[in-house]
Design an enzyme around this catalytic site. Sequence first.
Site, short mmCIF file in Angstrom:
data_model
loop_
_atom_site.label_atom_id
_atom_site.label_comp_id
_atom_site.label_asym_id
_atom_site.label_seq_id
_atom_site.Cartn_x
_atom_site.Cartn_y
_atom_site.Cartn_z
N LYS A 206 0.83 -1.21 0.00
CA LYS A 206 0.00 0.00 0.00
C LYS A 206 0.86 1.26 0.00
O LYS A 206 0.62 2.20 -0.76
CB LYS A 206 -0.93 -0.01 1.21
CG LYS A 206 -1.85 1.20 1.27
CD LYS A 206 -2.75 1.16 2.51
CE LYS A 206 -3.79 0.08 2.42
NZ LYS A 206 -4.76 0.15 3.55
N GLU A 212 10.35 -5.42 3.68
CA GLU A 212 10.67 -6.69 3.01
C GLU A 212 10.27 -6.66 1.54
O GLU A 212 11.02 -7.10 0.65
CB GLU A 212 9.94 -7.85 3.71
CG GLU A 212 10.27 -8.00 5.18
CD GLU A 212 9.31 -7.25 6.09
OE1 GLU A 212 9.20 -7.63 7.25
OE2 GLU A 212 8.68 -6.27 5.63
N GLY A 267 -5.04 -5.56 5.27
CA GLY A 267 -4.19 -6.50 4.54
C GLY A 267 -4.68 -7.92 4.57
O GLY A 267 -4.70 -8.61 3.55
N ARG A 268 -5.11 -8.40 5.73
CA ARG A 268 -5.55 -9.79 5.85
C ARG A 268 -6.93 -10.02 5.23
O ARG A 268 -7.39 -11.16 5.17
CB ARG A 268 -5.51 -10.24 7.30
CG ARG A 268 -6.34 -9.38 8.25
CD ARG A 268 -5.95 -9.67 9.69
NE ARG A 268 -6.60 -8.80 10.65
CZ ARG A 268 -6.21 -7.57 10.95
NH1 ARG A 268 -5.18 -7.04 10.34
NH2 ARG A 268 -6.84 -6.85 11.88
N GLU A 353 -4.27 -12.07 14.10
CA GLU A 353 -3.99 -10.65 13.90
C GLU A 353 -5.23 -9.80 14.18
O GLU A 353 -5.11 -8.63 14.56
CB GLU A 353 -3.48 -10.40 12.47
CG GLU A 353 -2.87 -9.02 12.27
CD GLU A 353 -2.11 -8.89 10.98
OE1 GLU A 353 -0.94 -9.32 10.93
OE2 GLU A 353 -2.69 -8.38 9.99
N HIS A 383 -0.39 -38.85 12.54
CA HIS A 383 0.80 -39.59 12.93
C HIS A 383 1.77 -38.73 13.72
O HIS A 383 2.95 -39.08 13.85
CB HIS A 383 1.49 -40.17 11.69
CG HIS A 383 0.63 -41.18 10.97
ND1 HIS A 383 0.63 -42.52 11.28
CD2 HIS A 383 -0.30 -41.02 9.99
CE1 HIS A 383 -0.24 -43.16 10.51
NE2 HIS A 383 -0.82 -42.26 9.72
N LYS A 511 7.36 -3.45 12.93
CA LYS A 511 7.87 -2.76 11.73
C LYS A 511 8.73 -1.55 12.12
O LYS A 511 9.80 -1.33 11.58
CB LYS A 511 6.70 -2.30 10.85
CG LYS A 511 5.91 -3.40 10.18
CD LYS A 511 4.77 -2.81 9.37
CE LYS A 511 3.93 -3.88 8.71
NZ LYS A 511 2.80 -3.30 7.93
#
Length: 546
Positions: A206, A212, A267-268, A353, A383, A511
């Site tokens: 955005k 990153e 964002g999510r 979040e 398992h 951040k």
Amino acid sequence: MAHLNEQPAWQKLSDIADAIKFEHMRDWFNNDPKRAEKYTVEAAGITLDYSKNRINQEVMESLFELAEQCNVAEKCSAMFSGEQINFTEHRAVLHTALRNFSGKPVMVDGKDVMPEVLATQAKMKAFVASILQGEHKGYTGKPITDVVSIGIGGSFLGPKIMSEALKPYWQKDVKVHFVANVDGSHIQDVLAQRDPEQTLILMSSKSFSTQETLQNTITAKQWFLANGGSETDIAKHFMAVSSNIKAATEFGMAEENIFPMWDWVGGRYSLWSAIGLPLALAIGWDNFEALLKGAFSMDEHFQNAPAEQNLPMIMALIGLWYRNFFNAQSYVLLPYYHYLRGFPAYVQQLDMESNGKQVAGDEAVEYETGPIVWGSEGTNGQHSFHQLIHQSHTLIPADFMLPLKVPNQDNTHHAMLASNCFAQSQALMQGQSHKEIAEALKDKGLKQDELEVLATHKTMPGNKPSNTLLFEQLDPHTLGALVAMYEHKVFVQGAIWGVNSYDQWGVELGKVLGNQILDKIQEAEEAPNFDASTNQLITRFVDSLK
């Protein structure tokens, strides 16, 4: 308004939990032949069997009363109508507008946002067609064959995991690759196998400054320029989903290849926006639109279905029941379908979040909020970690998921998959008593004391809760409905807990500190001025670079 734990329904639920804690689901099934039928609901292509839960009619009625006392219906209406329910950032929460097929306006601050949403979708559709039909050419005139999608968080997880889930719908001529990790090994590995003449870099940020994402995009630009591309060629090979048009164009991107993001989409929850472009490129526009329509069908169900038939409402309330009245710190998602294996990670971000908060309104809460969410694909977990769910004292509610039909179905394989799914939920609910095991062991030639010890170790208490979600097949429409169902589940729980499910200050702090520490690492000559441990770690790292 009374505090949540002072609500009459909350007090009632607390009393009920104490009263039924020693009752066993096995007995409830034996005493009520219609229990499974009573606690099964369907909507938008999804069937929810929630009968294997430690609930009865009194529990469910009290949970519905709690939702009513916490004004969940009114809060739902406020979200869909564009009110600023993200009150710490003064923003509306309108990811639902991105899949609105009702033809009705959606207002934000007195403005209908639907014309802009529809225009963006039309632009996305045209761009997807230009890539998939080979009309968009690289700088040497060759068509695009590979898309490298660079993002982080929701800009990465949503498109990546949904593309994995919809692998049977992948388009043949274009492959999409996802990069999020700032570890240079990842981007270098992905780029090393691509042809820069036929590769498109799609960056999602955005602000166009996410640490990153920006660094990975700069690395991709360096790779492109070092392998034959020029600065003027960047416009044909780099595009962005961003609000910062100035930064993107200064990078070299063509303005017509920049797609918008809105403050009212977190964002999510951004999968449904232009953040979903890599997914649309992977599966084609028609399938991406089917995903949107599936989510819209769940939106309609969530808004209109009565509570006792409402999938997100029921799942949210049952989850709250365990979190707040049984001290369940986590719940596990168990998709019995290989392509859906990444789904637990998607819901993990969505849920943790959103509702991993400690403040309701302007006060610290006195009760637990968001649970720890985890999981993996079905039979693999049987398992390993299923052992703890079966026999430890820890209560871990589970969501089992299974498509009834799969692509290229091998009936033997799929029958084995289904039988394992159903057996696990049955075993968790039913368990196996010491007496039953001792009876089964009595003809094994064991001495009585050996038999007793072994029976003790093999005893499983059962009474471990689970939901089972079935769908005819995991097509784009059903996947859209499934994702929206979990979104609304998270909304309901946040509405009851009173937290703001749409900010993420913990993420933001990380951040800020990350950027501060990076500055100190890059400045090297200045001593770091953080706490003693962080200073020591920075110094050790800087020394290793000398």
